[in-house]
Write a protein that holds these residues in place. Structure first.
Motif, PDB file in Angstrom:
ATOM      1  N   ILE A  32       0.840  -1.196   0.000  1.00 32.67           N
ATOM      2  CA  ILE A  32       0.000   0.000   0.000  1.00 32.67           C
ATOM      3  C   ILE A  32       0.878   1.250   0.000  1.00 32.67           C
ATOM      4  CG2 ILE A  32      -1.752   1.300   1.265  1.00 32.67           C
ATOM      5  CD1 ILE A  32      -2.666  -1.311   2.511  1.00 32.67           C
ATOM      6  N   HIS A  33       0.595   2.143  -0.920  1.00 34.80           N
ATOM      7  CA  HIS A  33       1.233   3.454  -0.958  1.00 34.80           C
ATOM      8  C   HIS A  33       0.127   4.499  -0.844  1.00 34.80           C
ATOM      9  CE1 HIS A  33       5.050   1.657  -2.342  1.00 34.80           C
ATOM     10  NE2 HIS A  33       4.284   0.885  -3.079  1.00 34.80           N
ATOM     11  N   SER A  34       0.510   5.761  -0.851  1.00 29.81           N
ATOM     12  CA  SER A  34      -0.503   6.813  -0.801  1.00 29.81           C
ATOM     13  C   SER A  34       0.018   8.038  -1.541  1.00 29.81           C
ATOM     14  CB  SER A  34      -0.825   7.175   0.654  1.00 29.81           C
ATOM     15  OG  SER A  34      -1.912   8.069   0.702  1.00 29.81           O
ATOM     16  N   LYS A  38       4.274  13.280  -2.745  1.00 33.07           N
ATOM     17  CA  LYS A  38       5.008  12.329  -1.911  1.00 33.07           C
ATOM     18  C   LYS A  38       4.181  11.070  -1.711  1.00 33.07           C
ATOM     19  CE  LYS A  38       6.845  16.168   0.769  1.00 33.07           C
ATOM     20  NZ  LYS A  38       7.183  16.688   2.083  1.00 33.07           N
ATOM     21  N   CYS A  39       4.830  10.064  -1.155  1.00 33.45           N
ATOM     22  CA  CYS A  39       4.087   8.901  -0.671  1.00 33.45           C
ATOM     23  C   CYS A  39       3.780   9.147   0.803  1.00 33.45           C
ATOM     24  CB  CYS A  39       4.898   7.626  -0.823  1.00 33.45           C
ATOM     25  SG  CYS A  39       4.043   6.169  -0.169  1.00 33.45           S
ATOM     26  N   ALA A  40       2.520   8.961   1.180  1.00 36.25           N
ATOM     27  CA  ALA A  40       2.119   9.262   2.551  1.00 36.25           C
ATOM     28  C   ALA A  40       1.844   8.002   3.362  1.00 36.25           C
ATOM     29  CB  ALA A  40       0.884  10.158   2.543  1.00 36.25           C
ATOM     30  N   GLU A  41       2.239   6.843   2.840  1.00 36.01           N
ATOM     31  CA  GLU A  41       2.017   5.593   3.572  1.00 36.01           C
ATOM     32  C   GLU A  41       3.355   4.882   3.685  1.00 36.01           C
ATOM     33  OE1 GLU A  41      -1.171   4.592   4.554  1.00 36.01           O
ATOM     34  OE2 GLU A  41      -0.152   3.059   5.717  1.00 36.01           O
ATOM     35  N   PHE A  42       3.781   4.635   4.910  1.00 34.83           N
ATOM     36  CA  PHE A  42       5.084   3.999   5.059  1.00 34.83           C
ATOM     37  C   PHE A  42       5.099   2.656   4.332  1.00 34.83           C
ATOM     38  CE2 PHE A  42       8.109   1.231   7.281  1.00 34.83           C
ATOM     39  CZ  PHE A  42       9.260   1.951   6.987  1.00 34.83           C
ATOM     40  N   CYS A  43       6.049   2.494   3.406  1.00 30.46           N
ATOM     41  CA  CYS A  43       6.008   1.331   2.516  1.00 30.46           C
ATOM     42  C   CYS A  43       7.366   0.639   2.419  1.00 30.46           C
ATOM     43  CB  CYS A  43       5.537   1.763   1.132  1.00 30.46           C
ATOM     44  SG  CYS A  43       6.545   3.076   0.411  1.00 30.46           S
ATOM     45  N   GLY A  44       8.256   0.922   3.344  1.00 32.44           N
ATOM     46  CA  GLY A  44       9.530   0.210   3.327  1.00 32.44           C
ATOM     47  C   GLY A  44      10.729   1.131   3.375  1.00 32.44           C
ATOM     48  N   ARG A  85      12.893   2.646   1.379  1.00 34.71           N
ATOM     49  CA  ARG A  85      13.108   3.919   0.691  1.00 34.71           C
ATOM     50  C   ARG A  85      11.811   4.696   0.502  1.00 34.71           C
ATOM     51  NH1 ARG A  85      15.326   2.892  -4.503  1.00 34.71           N
ATOM     52  NH2 ARG A  85      15.141   5.122  -4.712  1.00 34.71           N
ATOM     53  N   HIS A  86      10.885   4.491   1.410  1.00 34.72           N
ATOM     54  CA  HIS A  86       9.612   5.234   1.364  1.00 34.72           C
ATOM     55  C   HIS A  86       9.850   6.739   1.274  1.00 34.72           C
ATOM     56  CE1 HIS A  86       5.912   7.048   2.830  1.00 34.72           C
ATOM     57  NE2 HIS A  86       6.560   7.474   3.884  1.00 34.72           N
ATOM     58  N   HIS A  87      10.863   7.202   2.026  1.00 33.43           N
ATOM     59  CA  HIS A  87      11.098   8.647   2.106  1.00 33.43           C
ATOM     60  C   HIS A  87      11.602   9.244   0.797  1.00 33.43           C
ATOM     61  CE1 HIS A  87      15.022   6.836   2.742  1.00 33.43           C
ATOM     62  NE2 HIS A  87      15.569   7.996   2.437  1.00 33.43           N
ATOM     63  N   THR A  88      11.986   8.392  -0.176  1.00 36.30           N
ATOM     64  CA  THR A  88      12.467   8.936  -1.456  1.00 36.30           C
ATOM     65  C   THR A  88      11.365   8.965  -2.517  1.00 36.30           C
ATOM     66  OG1 THR A  88      13.126   6.786  -2.354  1.00 36.30           O
ATOM     67  CG2 THR A  88      14.750   7.944  -0.991  1.00 36.30           C
ATOM     68  N   MET A  89      10.174   8.490  -2.165  1.00 35.40           N
ATOM     69  CA  MET A  89       9.091   8.383  -3.164  1.00 35.40           C
ATOM     70  C   MET A  89       8.445   9.734  -3.440  1.00 35.40           C
ATOM     71  SD  MET A  89       7.066   4.813  -2.678  1.00 35.40           S
ATOM     72  CE  MET A  89       5.815   5.233  -3.883  1.00 35.40           C
ATOM     73  N   HIS A  90       9.218  10.618  -4.025  1.00 37.31           N
ATOM     74  CA  HIS A  90       8.685  11.940  -4.380  1.00 37.31           C
ATOM     75  C   HIS A  90       8.424  12.006  -5.884  1.00 37.31           C
ATOM     76  CE1 HIS A  90      10.628  13.961  -0.607  1.00 37.31           C
ATOM     77  NE2 HIS A  90       9.761  13.023  -0.323  1.00 37.31           N
TER      78      HIS A  90
HETATM   79 CU   LIG Z   1       5.640   5.006   0.923  1.00 30.84          CU
END
Ligand SMILES: [Cu+2]
Length: 218
Positions: A142-144, A177-183, A185-190
């Protein structure tokens, strides 16, 4: 109707009501403190229940809650059921840890993509003044999808397509951004969402057909 205006109004009204409640509660607290100090001779009340007062309290809270839920749902309905021109469609696919944006109008459905590593971010290109229907899904977890400045966020689920329609009234570029913690490198999902004129959007799609694809309008 323009999305960020609608959700901007929702946010402003809810913030106003929250501020009003905060001020009222603070005023009552200060009043109670001052009154207690002033009346040092007074003995504390032994009443343990105030049914009528509590009923008023519950009624006021319920009224606020019902109003806010109903009003927000109504505004959401307005945003997602516009009777404007048929929307432009963009397919959004999220994965660990980036995004792809595909444009079904372009025959080859190439995607302007980045890797989400460093400054290499994918760009979602949309035309101004037209409703854009995003169909959002995930290839893994799940991403957001979240665009803070536009006050928009929707979850992306695997094996499911969520869709929403947005209309941007001016050209510009906003960070998503991605607003759902997904692993890891979640913080790079811009990513970037870029609104361009309909003419430029058309040229962008033509560029897609030519196989350019890598951010022709980025
Ligand atoms: Cu994410």
């Amino acid at each position: 109707m323009i999305q960020r205006h609608i959700f901007g109004h929702v946010f402003a009204l809810e913030a106003l009501i929250a501020a009003g409640v905060f001020v009222v509660v603070l005023a009552l607290l200060v009043y109670a403190l001052l009154r207690r100090r002033a009346g040092r001779q007074a003995t504390a009340s032994r009443r343990t229940e105030r049914p009528r007062l509590e009923a008023y309290y519950v009624a006021v809270l319920t009224a606020f809650g019902v109003f806010l839920v109903a009003w927000t749902a109504w505004q959401n309905h307005r945003e997602h059921h516009t009777a404007e021109r048929p929307p432009v469609r963009v397919d959004v696919s999220s994965f660990q840890w980036c995004w792809t944006f595909s444009y079904p109008q372009a025959p080859q459905r190439r995607s302007a993509s980045g890797t989400c590593r460093g400054d290499d971010l994918p760009t979602l290109v949309v035309p101004t003044g037209r409703p854009v229907k995003l169909r959002l899904t995930s290839r893994d977890v799940i991403h957001s999808l979240w665009v803070p400045e536009l006050r928009y966020k929707m979850d992306a689920f695997p094996d499911h397509v969520n869709s929403f329609t947005l209309t941007l009234d001016r050209e510009g570029r906003w960070m998503g951004k991605c607003a759902e913690f997904c692993g890891l490198r979640h913080h790079t999902m811009h990513f970037w969402i870029k609104a361009v004129s309909p003419e430029e959007y058309h040229r962008f799609l033509q560029g897609q057909q030519g196989g350019g694809g890598q951010g022709a309008a980025a």
